[in-house]
Design a protein around this motif. Structure first.
Motif, short mmCIF file in Angstrom:
data_model
loop_
_atom_site.label_atom_id
_atom_site.label_comp_id
_atom_site.label_asym_id
_atom_site.label_seq_id
_atom_site.Cartn_x
_atom_site.Cartn_y
_atom_site.Cartn_z
N LYS A 269 -27.93 105.68 6.00
CA LYS A 269 -28.00 106.97 6.19
C LYS A 269 -28.77 107.38 7.69
O LYS A 269 -29.17 106.40 8.06
N SER A 270 -29.02 108.40 8.25
CA SER A 270 -29.24 108.77 9.57
C SER A 270 -30.74 108.30 9.72
O SER A 270 -31.17 107.73 10.77
N ARG A 329 -19.28 109.26 3.01
CA ARG A 329 -20.77 109.52 3.32
C ARG A 329 -21.55 108.26 3.15
O ARG A 329 -21.46 107.39 2.42
N ASN A 330 -22.65 108.26 4.36
CA ASN A 330 -23.63 107.31 4.40
C ASN A 330 -24.74 107.65 3.53
O ASN A 330 -25.32 108.97 3.98
N VAL A 331 -25.02 106.79 2.52
CA VAL A 331 -26.38 107.30 1.69
C VAL A 331 -27.24 106.10 1.57
O VAL A 331 -28.44 106.42 0.66
N SER A 332 -26.92 104.87 1.97
CA SER A 332 -27.77 103.81 2.03
C SER A 332 -29.02 103.53 2.90
O SER A 332 -29.27 104.80 3.74
N HIS A 333 -30.00 102.68 2.52
CA HIS A 333 -31.14 102.40 3.43
C HIS A 333 -30.81 101.26 4.46
O HIS A 333 -31.60 100.60 5.04
N GLY A 334 -29.73 101.26 4.98
CA GLY A 334 -29.18 100.19 5.85
C GLY A 334 -28.23 99.29 5.41
O GLY A 334 -27.50 98.66 6.33
N CYS A 335 -27.96 99.20 4.44
CA CYS A 335 -26.89 97.99 3.86
C CYS A 335 -25.56 98.68 3.71
O CYS A 335 -25.35 100.01 3.97
#
Length: 426
Positions: A269-270, A329-335
């Motif tokens: 995520k951003s 949609r992007n929801v990860s912590h960087g992975c």
């Protein structure tokens, strides 16, 4: 009649005398110049006789003209012979293992030329006491493993290697391949990682033999290398590449340049974006724990089928909690999140050393944050060598700017973090 016979006889005598006169004008028969006697080669060796307190990585340096080294014999103070071999460039003889501390050694070196003439020199030296400080090293190539075609040979250190010590360390890093594919070692700016790669990816089926002969090598600031490390491995029979596009939220898996699978993904995520760049799979875990205690968004979670891409904690892994977001949609912590089924398939399909390219995210991959040898062009990569680059591996000079080509593209600039492993962001 008698007078006529005398005249004829006199004429014959004159005719036979002429060649003798002419021969006399030449100064007699020509003598051929004799060849100079063969001379022996010229030889100089190091260390200097009676040298003391030498590091246990000492080599027998050789400089020879008009000949070649034919034999090097190194023995310790008990008469035991030390195994070793000449360097390929003939600059010295390298023991097959580090010498012992506080011991005296004698080297006898013989050079021979094409005429059969020889010259022999001897030197005796003593090694230093056991050092108080050791630098811990690590080699990523392990015996009897099979790796992907993007596998760099990487040596890492637990502390920075100063710039003035890097050339000496680099000279002790040896790689041979079958078939031959020459490459170059290059240092990350922080001095804690040095990587070796050829200009292009390894040929499938290549065999790698690596020796990091660092036991006793001066590492700067009074520290010395901890041990010799070796690895003999193989590159797999296929080229496998993973390409992840943030725009489409899709991973494309290519085998020998053929697309074999498309996988929906959810990236960072951003606030915790995934890095864009070329990275290499470094570790594979069927199950592991991500523990980010102490971070702004702490959590502890067990994940399945995790494949490490960076030291900073970016992985590809199964994320059943984000399946509904994968592909949209992007929801990860960087992975890079994928489904359980796709994560399981990837674990069966990929190898350590396979290339993963991620593009279109908010941040660029920091050089040195993982095995990042392929994240820069060859021209940029070789700039990190502490030794002169062989002529056949130097980058071609850039084409002049003009209507046809516009000049070379600008290189990416990136910072270099300390490669400290951490457990990642889900």
């Amino acid at each position: 009649m008698i007078l006529r016979r005398r005249a004829v006889l006199l004429l014959m005598m004159l005719m036979t005398a002429v060649p003798l006169v002419l021969a006399g004008c030449t100064g007699g028969p020509i003598k051929r110049a004799s060849r100079p006697a063969p001379v022996p080669p010229k030889l100089a060796i190091t260390p200097a006789p009676e040298s003391r307190n030498l590091p246990t990585s000492v080599e027998i340096g050789t400089t020879v003209s008009d000949g070649k080294i034919s034999e090097v014999v190194l023995t310790d103070d008990k008469g035991v012979r030390v195994d070793g071999a000449m360097r390929s460039d003939g600059s010295g003889w390298m023991p097959s293992r580090a010498l012992a501390n506080r011991r005296t050694y004698t080297a006898q070196v013989t050079a021979k030329n094409d005429s059969g003439k020889t010259v022999t020199q001897r030197t005796t030296f003593t090694t230093m006491d056991k050092p108080a400080r050791r630098t811990v090293t690590n080699l990523n190539v392990q015996d009897k493993r099979t790796y992907g075609v993007a596998m760099p040979v990487t040596v890492s250190f637990d502390s920075e290697i100063p710039k003035d010590a890097r050339a000496g360390v680099q000279r002790r890093l040896l790689v041979s391949t079958d078939p031959p594919q020459p490459g170059v070692w290059a240092w990350e700016a922080n001095g804690r990682q040095v990587s070796y790669r050829p200009p292009d990816f390894w040929q499938p089926g290549t065999r790698l033999n690596v020796r990091a002969a660092l036991d006793g090598v001066p590492m700067g600031k009074g520290s010395f290398g901890d041990t010799d490390r070796t690895g003999s491995a193989r590159i797999g029979d296929h080229r496998l590449f993973l390409e992840i596009d943030n725009r489409t939220k899709q991973m494309s898996v290519f085998k020998d340049d053929k697309l074999i699978r498309k996988i929906p993904v959810s990236l960072g995520k951003s606030s915790t974006p995934t890095s864009s760049g070329k990275m290499v799979i470094m570790e594979k875990h069927e199950s592991t724990i991500f523990d980010t205690t102490g971070s702004p968004d702490p959590y502890v979670v067990q994940v399945e089928d995790a494949q490490r891409l960076t030291w900073g904690g970016e992985f590809i892994h199964a994320a059943p909690w984000s399946v509904g977001d994968q592909g949209s949609r992007n929801v990860s912590h960087g992975c890079t999140n994928v489904s359980n089924a796709n994560a399981d398939w990837l674990m069966e399909t990929t190898r350590i050393g396979d290339l993963v390219t991620i593009k279109g995210t908010e941040v660029k991959l920091d050089q040195g944050n993982g095995w990042t040898a392929w994240n820069v062009s060859w021209d940029e990569f070789v700039k990190g060598s502490a030794l002169p680059v062989p002529a056949d591996l130097k980058p071609a000079p850039p084409a002049p700017a003009g209507p046809a080509n516009g000049g070379p593209p600008a290189a990416d600039k990136a910072s270099t973090p300390t490669p400290t492993p951490s457990n990642g962001g889900r």
